[in-house]
Design a protein around this motif. Structure first.
Motif, PDB file in Angstrom:
ATOM      1  N   ALA A 174      13.410  34.025  44.642  1.00 30.77           N
ATOM      2  CA  ALA A 174      14.429  34.890  44.047  1.00 30.77           C
ATOM      3  C   ALA A 174      15.772  34.689  44.730  1.00 30.77           C
ATOM      4  O   ALA A 174      16.821  34.592  44.070  1.00 30.77           O
ATOM      5  N   ILE A 175      15.755  34.626  46.057  1.00 29.08           N
ATOM      6  CA  ILE A 175      16.994  34.408  46.815  1.00 29.08           C
ATOM      7  C   ILE A 175      17.623  33.077  46.436  1.00 29.08           C
ATOM      8  O   ILE A 175      18.846  32.969  46.262  1.00 29.08           O
ATOM      9  N   GLU A 176      16.800  32.057  46.288  1.00 29.13           N
ATOM     10  CA  GLU A 176      17.319  30.723  45.979  1.00 29.13           C
ATOM     11  C   GLU A 176      17.816  30.620  44.541  1.00 29.13           C
ATOM     12  O   GLU A 176      18.806  29.942  44.258  1.00 29.13           O
ATOM     13  N   LYS A 177      17.166  31.295  43.611  1.00 26.63           N
ATOM     14  CA  LYS A 177      17.501  31.140  42.196  1.00 26.63           C
ATOM     15  C   LYS A 177      18.712  31.958  41.771  1.00 26.63           C
ATOM     16  O   LYS A 177      19.528  31.500  40.963  1.00 26.63           O
ATOM     17  N   LEU A 178      18.848  33.177  42.295  1.00 26.39           N
ATOM     18  CA  LEU A 178      19.991  34.009  41.928  1.00 26.39           C
ATOM     19  C   LEU A 178      21.280  33.408  42.481  1.00 26.39           C
ATOM     20  O   LEU A 178      21.268  32.681  43.472  1.00 26.39           O
ATOM     21  N   GLY A 179      22.398  33.722  41.845  1.00 20.69           N
ATOM     22  CA  GLY A 179      23.661  33.113  42.238  1.00 20.69           C
ATOM     23  C   GLY A 179      24.622  34.074  42.901  1.00 20.69           C
ATOM     24  O   GLY A 179      24.620  35.271  42.645  1.00 20.69           O
ATOM     25  N   ILE A 180      25.440  33.526  43.785  1.00 17.01           N
ATOM     26  CA  ILE A 180      26.576  34.254  44.357  1.00 17.01           C
ATOM     27  C   ILE A 180      27.646  33.228  44.684  1.00 17.01           C
ATOM     28  O   ILE A 180      27.349  32.104  45.103  1.00 17.01           O
ATOM     29  N   SER A 181      28.874  33.584  44.446  1.00 18.75           N
ATOM     30  CA  SER A 181      29.988  32.700  44.764  1.00 18.75           C
ATOM     31  C   SER A 181      31.123  33.547  45.317  1.00 18.75           C
ATOM     32  O   SER A 181      30.927  34.717  45.652  1.00 18.75           O
ATOM     33  N   THR A 182      32.288  32.950  45.400  1.00 14.56           N
ATOM     34  CA  THR A 182      33.438  33.629  46.006  1.00 14.56           C
ATOM     35  C   THR A 182      34.548  33.823  44.993  1.00 14.56           C
ATOM     36  O   THR A 182      34.941  32.880  44.301  1.00 14.56           O
ATOM     37  N   THR A 183      35.027  35.042  44.877  1.00 13.36           N
ATOM     38  CA  THR A 183      36.252  35.344  44.137  1.00 13.36           C
ATOM     39  C   THR A 183      37.243  35.931  45.133  1.00 13.36           C
ATOM     40  O   THR A 183      36.939  36.926  45.791  1.00 13.36           O
ATOM     41  N   ASP A 184      38.383  35.296  45.255  1.00 10.02           N
ATOM     42  CA  ASP A 184      39.397  35.743  46.221  1.00 10.02           C
ATOM     43  C   ASP A 184      40.659  36.220  45.519  1.00 10.02           C
ATOM     44  O   ASP A 184      41.001  35.755  44.426  1.00 10.02           O
ATOM     45  N   LYS A 185      41.346  37.142  46.188  1.00  8.08           N
ATOM     46  CA  LYS A 185      42.651  37.621  45.733  1.00  8.08           C
ATOM     47  C   LYS A 185      43.740  37.029  46.619  1.00  8.08           C
ATOM     48  O   LYS A 185      43.548  36.847  47.826  1.00  8.08           O
ATOM     49  N   ILE A 186      44.883  36.783  46.015  1.00  3.49           N
ATOM     50  CA  ILE A 186      46.078  36.349  46.744  1.00  3.49           C
ATOM     51  C   ILE A 186      47.218  37.281  46.348  1.00  3.49           C
ATOM     52  O   ILE A 186      47.714  37.226  45.218  1.00  3.49           O
ATOM     53  N   PHE A 187      47.630  38.162  47.250  1.00 11.84           N
ATOM     54  CA  PHE A 187      48.740  39.070  46.986  1.00 11.84           C
ATOM     55  C   PHE A 187      50.052  38.434  47.447  1.00 11.84           C
ATOM     56  O   PHE A 187      50.146  37.952  48.589  1.00 11.84           O
ATOM     57  N   LEU A 188      51.032  38.454  46.564  1.00 12.55           N
ATOM     58  CA  LEU A 188      52.375  37.960  46.893  1.00 12.55           C
ATOM     59  C   LEU A 188      53.372  39.079  46.662  1.00 12.55           C
ATOM     60  O   LEU A 188      53.437  39.639  45.560  1.00 12.55           O
ATOM     61  N   GLU A 189      54.152  39.397  47.692  1.00 11.29           N
ATOM     62  CA  GLU A 189      55.171  40.443  47.569  1.00 11.29           C
ATOM     63  C   GLU A 189      56.559  39.813  47.497  1.00 11.29           C
ATOM     64  O   GLU A 189      56.890  38.954  48.324  1.00 11.29           O
ATOM     65  N   PHE A 190      57.340  40.236  46.520  1.00 10.81           N
ATOM     66  CA  PHE A 190      58.698  39.727  46.336  1.00 10.81           C
ATOM     67  C   PHE A 190      59.714  40.851  46.505  1.00 10.81           C
ATOM     68  O   PHE A 190      59.400  42.032  46.268  1.00 10.81           O
ATOM     69  N   ALA A 191      60.916  40.466  46.906  1.00 11.20           N
ATOM     70  CA  ALA A 191      61.979  41.458  47.078  1.00 11.20           C
ATOM     71  C   ALA A 191      62.424  42.004  45.723  1.00 11.20           C
ATOM     72  O   ALA A 191      62.751  43.188  45.589  1.00 11.20           O
ATOM     73  N   GLU A 192      62.440  41.138  44.712  1.00 12.94           N
ATOM     74  CA  GLU A 192      62.827  41.523  43.356  1.00 12.94           C
ATOM     75  C   GLU A 192      61.879  40.839  42.372  1.00 12.94           C
ATOM     76  O   GLU A 192      61.358  39.760  42.648  1.00 12.94           O
ATOM     77  N   PRO A 193      61.678  41.436  41.213  1.00 19.89           N
ATOM     78  CA  PRO A 193      60.805  40.787  40.229  1.00 19.89           C
ATOM     79  C   PRO A 193      61.528  39.640  39.526  1.00 19.89           C
ATOM     80  O   PRO A 193      62.711  39.756  39.185  1.00 19.89           O
ATOM     81  N   PHE A 194      60.846  38.522  39.333  1.00 16.97           N
ATOM     82  CA  PHE A 194      61.397  37.428  38.534  1.00 16.97           C
ATOM     83  C   PHE A 194      60.790  37.448  37.129  1.00 16.97           C
ATOM     84  O   PHE A 194      61.175  36.668  36.266  1.00 16.97           O
ATOM     85  N   TRP A 195      59.823  38.311  36.902  1.00 16.43           N
ATOM     86  CA  TRP A 195      59.172  38.438  35.608  1.00 16.43           C
ATOM     87  C   TRP A 195      59.849  39.535  34.796  1.00 16.43           C
ATOM     88  O   TRP A 195      60.477  40.456  35.348  1.00 16.43           O
ATOM     89  N   SER A 196      59.713  39.476  33.499  1.00 18.29           N
ATOM     90  CA  SER A 196      60.340  40.461  32.621  1.00 18.29           C
ATOM     91  C   SER A 196      59.575  41.779  32.676  1.00 18.29           C
ATOM     92  O   SER A 196      58.388  41.810  33.030  1.00 18.29           O
ATOM     93  N   PRO A 197      60.246  42.889  32.325  1.00 13.43           N
ATOM     94  CA  PRO A 197      59.610  44.205  32.456  1.00 13.43           C
ATOM     95  C   PRO A 197      58.310  44.360  31.668  1.00 13.43           C
ATOM     96  O   PRO A 197      57.418  45.093  32.083  1.00 13.43           O
ATOM     97  N   GLU A 198      58.184  43.682  30.520  1.00 13.39           N
ATOM     98  CA  GLU A 198      56.968  43.848  29.710  1.00 13.39           C
ATOM     99  C   GLU A 198      55.819  42.942  30.154  1.00 13.39           C
ATOM    100  O   GLU A 198      54.691  43.077  29.670  1.00 13.39           O
ATOM    101  N   CYS A 199      56.098  42.036  31.069  1.00 16.99           N
ATOM    102  CA  CYS A 199      55.073  41.082  31.516  1.00 16.99           C
ATOM    103  C   CYS A 199      54.103  41.769  32.477  1.00 16.99           C
ATOM    104  O   CYS A 199      54.516  42.305  33.507  1.00 16.99           O
TER     105      CYS A 199
END
Length: 608
Positions: A405-430
């Motif tokens: 069971a341990i060998e057959k079931l799956g697990i992988s990695t999902t990572d987050k990358i947070f980026l903080e900007f001084a001002e938004p470069f994306w439009s308000p509706e995005c």
């Protein structure tokens, strides 16, 4: 329903992404480190020391077990390994049921497991668990609601079927690597097609539909094949439109992989995909941080119960620790070592004191040479840790069914990358920027060399509301490429992400972020992955086998429920979720509570 306007129901899971709605009827874990040398290594003196600390009596050969009724007079010693949601829920339930000798071992310097809330100015960022998935009967939701944790949750953070991970408002921008935005109507058209095929993937389990050989029982293979055929046969689309839709298909499957925490959707079982069960109700973000749920569980547990910084080296069950000490010291024990029948032992447990006159079926050996004798151990190790450590972690070895069971079931990695900007470069509706690589349209399954790990980043989502988060993006990456990202330094990842954003938006003036924060679940030795999935070749039956306590047989010769298993990967319908983790811990505590209640009833029957 088009993703760009009202839903693509991002799914997610135990930690990071919200699970896509699977329209199934209604029905969070370990964080510890197991390492070290061979489990039977050590000098005779070391073995003597371990035996003494564990309370093992080296002269108890031939001890007659007490009558079964004697168990009712004992105060069983219970060790819980891991102070994540499953471990804390188990400990809280046990203490609430009247058990008094409970110890929680946590290898790291903090509790919470895959819940990791990081304070950022006046707000909290979640490197791990983020959403409460559903409300009706969800114990995590009720904990949060009953304790006022959702009072400041905005309407955008309290919704069903929202298009983005952080808000239901706004529009997802699908950008190509040539710097152009895909028209909204084309995105909606493709999203409708994809969601139509997605619904088909649910039918194999839910309706017992047979899986065709061409699909290889793979969600990815099936989805890619059916969607491609529909696109290629559409007489109304130009060849350029068809290529663009095929490129979007690859991007959608990358998102799906992040949601399932699988290296690729090609590895996810088609026949089992529909068993995951959605709890009805909205998804919720906890503004104060998901760690508040952890704190609520821990409040009911005395501080003396939880021991931090206690990595576990080996779990000796069915008296194997005592037997091994006797063998190493020339004792007259049953010379089976760790390879005998795990049900074939006639010793019995009872009493409360960990003294030389007390024989315990389980010994938990820590890396610092301390050992804890126990009647029962609840193991809340992540599936990743079990895959990596099960051979050295258990003595005797786990039964074949559990190893499979341990060998057959799956697990992988999902990572987050947070980026903080001084001002938004994306439009308000995005509300998100989705990366569509046009040169991947005809690929069967994108496979990248190590230096191109960044091509697995599927999107950056805008964190809402800005009044709380500032101008923050959250990127997503999974699989082997996530592990490669984890090996890079912050500067490299920040530069790479900035170049991606410039390229896909067509804006060369996007500045580097002023701060980067990212998770590293794959290389975290206490976790080794994000959350579980049903891999091709596995089934819900493997989840049941993983959850099955040891020893298996209901034998009068061996004390029951010596080693129990909890954690999100052990919940057949709610795997990958925080509520699945919490419920699994409660489930194992209930097993013990009911066993001792039954024993009490049996031994207090009036004599006839």
């Amino acid at each position: 329903m088009a993703w760009s306007s009202t839903s693509r129901r991002h799914g997610g899971s135990y930690l990071f992404r919200r699970r896509r709605s699977r329209r199934r009827r209604q029905q969070g874990t370990g964080c510890f480190w197991f390492q070290g040398a061979d489990k039977h290594s050590g000098s005779g003196e070391t073995q003597r020391k371990r035996a003494a600390i564990c309370g093992l009596n080296l002269k108890t050969n031939g001890v007659r077990p007490p009558k079964r009724g004697a168990w009712t007079a004992c105060k069983p010693r219970i060790v819980v390994i891991g102070a994540g949601l499953a471990g804390l829920a188990a400990a809280k339930s046990l203490l609430g049921s009247g058990f008094t000798d409970v110890t929680v071992l946590e290898a790291s310097d903090h509790i919470g497991g895959r819940v990791q809330s990081v304070q950022h100015g006046q707000t909290t960022l979640e490197l791990g668990a983020t959403w409460i998935h559903g409300t009706n009967g969800n114990p995590v939701y009720h904990l949060a609601e009953d304790n006022g944790l959702l009072e400041h949750t905005t309407d955008g953070e309290r919704s069903v079927g929202r298009i983005s991970l952080y808000t239901k408002n706004g529009v997802a921008h699908y950008q190509t690597n040539s710097g152009t935005r895909i028209p909204k109507d084309l995105v909606e058209e493709f999203s409708d097609l994809y969601n139509e095929v997605y619904e088909l993937t649910q039918e194999f389990f839910q309706n017992g539909k047979p899986v065709c050989a061409e699909s290889q029982n793979s969600v990815g293979v099936f989805t890619r094949d059916v969607v491609r055929k529909k696109i290629e046969l559409d007489p109304d689309d130009s060849e350029s439109t068809k290529r663009l839709k095929l490129s979007m298909l690859q991007q959608y499957l990358k998102v799906e992989s992040c949601e399932s925490s699988s290296p690729s959707m090609d590895e996810v079982s088609l026949s089992e995909f529909g068993e995951w069960t959605e709890i009805p109700g909205a998804h919720h973000v906890i503004p104060g941080g998901f760690i508040k749920i952890v704190d609520l569980l821990a409040q009911a547990i005395p501080s003396r119960v939880i021991r931090l910084g206690k990595p576990v080296h080996c779990i000796h069950w069915n008296y194997s620790a005592q037997q091994q000490v006797e063998i190493d010291l020339g004792g007259g024990g049953n010379n089976r070592g760790g390879n005998g029948d795990h049900n074939d032992d006639c010793r019995c447990h009872g009493g409360a004191d960990p003294s030389p006159s007390r024989s315990y079926p389980v010994g938990v050996e820590c890396e610092d040479l301390e050992s804890l004798p126990a009647d029962h151990v609840i193991v809340t190790a992540s599936l990743g840790v079990l895959k990596n450590r099960h051979e050295a972690l258990f003595s005797p070895s786990l039964p074949e069914e559990k190893v499979l069971a341990i060998e057959k079931l799956g697990i992988s990695t999902t990572d987050k990358i947070f980026l903080e900007f001084a001002e938004p470069f994306w439009s308000p509706e995005c509300n998100s920027i989705q990366f569509v690589w046009e040169d991947e349209a005809q690929l069967a399954q994108p496979v990248y060399p190590e230096e191109l790990w960044y091509r697995k980043i599927c999107s950056f989502d805008v964190l809402y509301p800005p009044e709380r988060y500032g101008y923050m993006l959250s990127g997503w990456i999974c699989g082997q490429e996530a592990l490669l990202m984890e090996r890079c330094d912050d500067e490299t990842v920040a530069e790479t992400c900035t170049e991606l954003l410039r390229r896909f938006t067509g804006n060369p003036d996007i500045p580097k972020p002023r701060r980067i924060l990212r998770s590293s679940w794959g290389s975290n030795p206490y976790i080794r992955g994000s959350y579980s999935f049903t891999r091709v070749g596995s089934s819900g039956g493997d989840v049941e086998n993983l959850a099955m306590p040891l020893p298996y047989a209901k034998s009068t010769k061996a004390p029951p429920l010596q080693v129990l298993f909890a954690g999100e990967a052990t919940h057949r319908k709610y795997y990958s979720t925080t509520h699945g983790a919490l419920l699994s811990g409660q489930r194992e505590a209930t097993r013990l509570t009911e066993m001792y209640q039954d024993l009490h009833k049996e031994t207090t029957k009036p004599n006839k």
